[in-house]
Design an enzyme around this catalytic site. Structure first.
Site, PDB file in Angstrom:
ATOM      1  N   LEU A 141      29.885   1.118  27.627  1.00 56.43           N
ATOM      2  CA  LEU A 141      29.587   1.115  29.063  1.00 56.43           C
ATOM      3  C   LEU A 141      28.138   1.486  29.350  1.00 56.43           C
ATOM      4  O   LEU A 141      27.631   2.498  28.851  1.00 56.43           O
ATOM      5  CB  LEU A 141      30.501   2.150  29.747  1.00 56.43           C
ATOM      6  N   TYR A 142      27.486   0.651  30.157  1.00 51.94           N
ATOM      7  CA  TYR A 142      26.258   1.040  30.846  1.00 51.94           C
ATOM      8  C   TYR A 142      26.613   1.144  32.320  1.00 51.94           C
ATOM      9  O   TYR A 142      27.496   0.409  32.791  1.00 51.94           O
ATOM     10  CB  TYR A 142      25.187  -0.039  30.688  1.00 51.94           C
TER      11      TYR A 142
ATOM     12  N   HIS B 193      19.329   4.394  18.983  1.00 49.80           N
ATOM     13  CA  HIS B 193      19.298   3.025  19.492  1.00 49.80           C
ATOM     14  C   HIS B 193      18.486   2.125  18.546  1.00 49.80           C
ATOM     15  O   HIS B 193      17.844   1.171  18.976  1.00 49.80           O
ATOM     16  CB  HIS B 193      18.662   3.029  20.880  1.00 49.80           C
TER      17      HIS B 193
ATOM     18  N   ARG C  83      21.259  -4.339  13.906  1.00 48.06           N
ATOM     19  CA  ARG C  83      20.494  -5.516  13.461  1.00 48.06           C
ATOM     20  C   ARG C  83      21.120  -6.235  12.262  1.00 48.06           C
ATOM     21  O   ARG C  83      21.115  -7.473  12.236  1.00 48.06           O
ATOM     22  CB  ARG C  83      19.049  -5.121  13.167  1.00 48.06           C
TER      23      ARG C  83
HETATM   24  C1  LIG Z   1      19.126  -6.595  19.999  1.00 48.11           C
HETATM   25  C2  LIG Z   1      19.783  -5.265  20.219  1.00 48.11           C
HETATM   26  C3  LIG Z   1      20.435  -5.020  21.419  1.00 48.11           C
HETATM   27  C4  LIG Z   1      21.058  -3.790  21.637  1.00 48.11           C
HETATM   28  N1  LIG Z   1      21.745  -3.591  22.793  1.00 48.11           N
HETATM   29  C5  LIG Z   1      22.435  -2.436  22.973  1.00 48.11           C
HETATM   30  C6  LIG Z   1      23.257  -2.262  24.120  1.00 48.11           C
HETATM   31  O1  LIG Z   1      23.377  -3.152  24.973  1.00 48.11           O
HETATM   32  N2  LIG Z   1      23.918  -1.074  24.261  1.00 48.11           N
HETATM   33  C7  LIG Z   1      23.798  -0.048  23.321  1.00 48.11           C
HETATM   34  O2  LIG Z   1      24.418   1.016  23.488  1.00 48.11           O
HETATM   35  N3  LIG Z   1      23.035  -0.218  22.226  1.00 48.11           N
HETATM   36  C8  LIG Z   1      22.374  -1.372  22.018  1.00 48.11           C
HETATM   37  N4  LIG Z   1      21.619  -1.542  20.892  1.00 48.11           N
HETATM   38  C9  LIG Z   1      21.565  -0.458  19.889  1.00 48.11           C
HETATM   39  C10 LIG Z   1      22.709  -0.584  18.869  1.00 48.11           C
HETATM   40  O3  LIG Z   1      23.956  -0.307  19.451  1.00 48.11           O
HETATM   41  C11 LIG Z   1      22.523   0.388  17.698  1.00 48.11           C
HETATM   42  O4  LIG Z   1      22.421   1.693  18.198  1.00 48.11           O
HETATM   43  C12 LIG Z   1      21.294   0.079  16.841  1.00 48.11           C
HETATM   44  O5  LIG Z   1      21.096  -1.314  16.720  1.00 48.11           O
HETATM   45  C13 LIG Z   1      21.473   0.679  15.470  1.00 48.11           C
HETATM   46  O6  LIG Z   1      20.318   0.517  14.703  1.00 48.11           O
HETATM   47  P1  LIG Z   1      20.115  -0.649  13.617  1.00 48.11           P
HETATM   48  O7  LIG Z   1      19.809  -1.880  14.391  1.00 48.11           O
HETATM   49  O8  LIG Z   1      18.977  -0.166  12.801  1.00 48.11           O
HETATM   50  O9  LIG Z   1      21.406  -0.765  12.820  1.00 48.11           O
HETATM   51  C14 LIG Z   1      20.993  -2.762  20.646  1.00 48.11           C
HETATM   52  C15 LIG Z   1      20.333  -3.021  19.451  1.00 48.11           C
HETATM   53  C16 LIG Z   1      19.743  -4.252  19.225  1.00 48.11           C
HETATM   54  C17 LIG Z   1      19.056  -4.487  17.908  1.00 48.11           C
END
Ligand SMILES: Cc1cc2nc3c(=O)[nH]c(=O)nc-3n(C[C@H](O)[C@H](O)[C@H](O)COP(=O)(O)O)c2cc1C
Length: 408
Positions: free
Chosen positions: A131-132, A288, A343
């Site tokens: 949720l956001y 994040h 990722r």
């Molecule tokens: C393209 C992208 C979009 C993301 N969007 C969200 C999101 O909408 N909500 C959220 O809680 N985290 C978001 N994240 C963070 C991921 O949930 C997660 O915390 C993060 O990708 C973990 O790190 P890593 O990419 O090194 O595995 C996003 C990450 C990426 C790469």
């Protein structure tokens, strides 16, 4: 796609070739100087193992439970935005891949698909919803109610996004407006003229994207107003940023949501205690992926603090920087119940849709299996602090590529 993808990094290389730069950079980018994104990786590299040799462990047992759900191995898919832009299989494809690997996908508010589809087309697994507070409290209430009606039983509340991180790659590529909303949310003549030169060299992606009908929108946003009237992503984001999620929100969320609640974005023992005090059933240590506060600590470096604060009563999960099965083992050894990847599965999705995500999950599973065999541990449950060297010892015996990281 062939099955010669043998590592997450190889999936990344292929995604980079296949996607237009503006799309690849959206996945890859971190905030500001990307210090935290880099630190996440280096911090894992600094942790060395203490193997038990001369032990035949056979086929190690990777199974675990997270909030009473049995998983075949301790890796979940993190909530991410914009999945339909990477491959038409989008969020539903990622959720199906997670289900077929007997694990959970966390379906994001901004995944690019209707949240109902993540559950209905997600292979029948007990996926979670993230949720956001899009559209402010009124919008979030609608999202919570719809998630409940759709069958989600676990809600993940991201508490690390009072503003959208400043990702300079996206700004340079013309992909976002100030404030973080996408520069194109529909395809019209003006956007085609602006973006055509940026995507022309990637015909395979263009073909896929065009065949899917240019899925750029955020359908969960379209349904935020209780009277059904449309609201733009910009307006919904404005309302979210003017009252971002706080611990006080956990009160109304708890009263409205009968399932489990997880706080995502925890980076200290103090905040973990606050989350549990506010009613969280589990916490996700996350920066994040380095996309929010730059120079926030690498998550693996705060794991011990959080586990000491809440670990005896509350499950602690971790994400940000996991790229190998050995990283999963490191996190479990230091007290995480399970990890999430962002990722890595987006690279897989970009390259091969649902099947690509499944390949990435299988790579991590195989790597974790091999790591346990080499460590002389029969199961993930046997991983504990004795499986790794203490940080001082690791630094002393460390690898050269692990120098210069942030954090303790
Ligand atoms: C393209 C992208 C979009 C993301 N969007 C969200 C999101 O909408 N909500 C959220 O809680 N985290 C978001 N994240 C963070 C991921 O949930 C997660 O915390 C993060 O990708 C973990 O790190 P890593 O990419 O090194 O595995 C996003 C990450 C990426 C790469």
């Amino acid at each position: 796609m062939t099955t010669t993808i043998y590592s997450v990094d190889e999936a990344r290389r292929r995604a980079r070739r296949l996607l237009p730069k503006v799309v690849f950079d959206f996945i890859e980018g971190g905030a500001d100087d990307e210090l935290t994104t880099k630190a996440n990786r280096r911090a894992f590299d600094r942790i060395l193992f203490r193997p038990l040799t001369g032990v035949d462990v056979g086929e190690p047992d990777l199974r675990t439970t997270v909030l009473d759900t049995e998983l075949s191995f301790p890796v979940l898919l993190a909530p991410c935005g914009g999945l339909s832009m990477f491959h038409p299989d989008g969020q539903a494809g990622a959720a199906r891949a997670a289900a077929s690997a007997h694990t959970i996908a966390v379906v994001g508010t901004l995944s690019g698909s209707l949240l109902e589809k993540g559950m209905s087309d997600g292979g029948g697994a007990p996926h979670w919803f993230q949720l956001y507070k899009l559209g402010g409290r009124a919008g979030a209430e609608r999202l919570v109610d719809r998630a409940s009606e759709a069958g989600y039983r676990t809600l993940v509340v991201s508490v690390d996004t009072p503003v959208v991180g400043h990702k300079e790659r996206d700004i340079r590529n013309g992909g976002v407006r100030p404030g973080g909303t996408p520069a194109i949310d529909r395809v019209d003549l003006a956007s085609m003229i602006r973006f055509a030169p940026k995507v022309a060299a990637h015909p395979r992606w263009v073909y896929r994207f065009a065949r899917a009908g240019f899925p750029l929108g955020q359908p969960n946003v379209d349904m935020l107003q209780s009277d059904g009237s449309p609201i733009s992503l910009e307006k919904a984001t404005e309302a979210w940023m003017s009252s971002p999620a706080t611990w006080a929100d956990f009160e109304w969320i708890r009263s409205r949501w009968s399932g489990r609640v997880v706080a995502k974005g925890i980076l200290s023992g103090d905040d973990a205690r606050r989350a549990v005090g506010a009613g969280a059933d589990a916490v996700i240590i996350s920066n994040h992926g380095g996309r929010q506060l730059d120079a926030a600590p690498a998550t693996i470096n705060v794991l011990q603090d959080v586990v000491e604060a809440v670990g005896t009563t509350t499950e602690v999960l971790l994400d940000s920087g996991i790229r190998r099965g050995s990283d999963v083992a490191r996190a479990l050894a230091l007290g995480a119940r399970a990890v999430l990847i962002g990722r890595p599965y987006l690279y897989g999705l970009a390259v091969g849709g649902e099947r690509g995500v499944r390949i990435v999950l299988d790579i991590l599973r195989d790597e974790l299996t091999r790591t346990l065999q080499l460590l002389g541990r029969q199961s993930v449950a046997e991983l504990d602090r004795s499986s790794v060297l203490a940080s001082g010892e690791s630094a002393q015996r460390g690898c050269d590529n692990a120098q210069g990281s942030l954090g303790p």
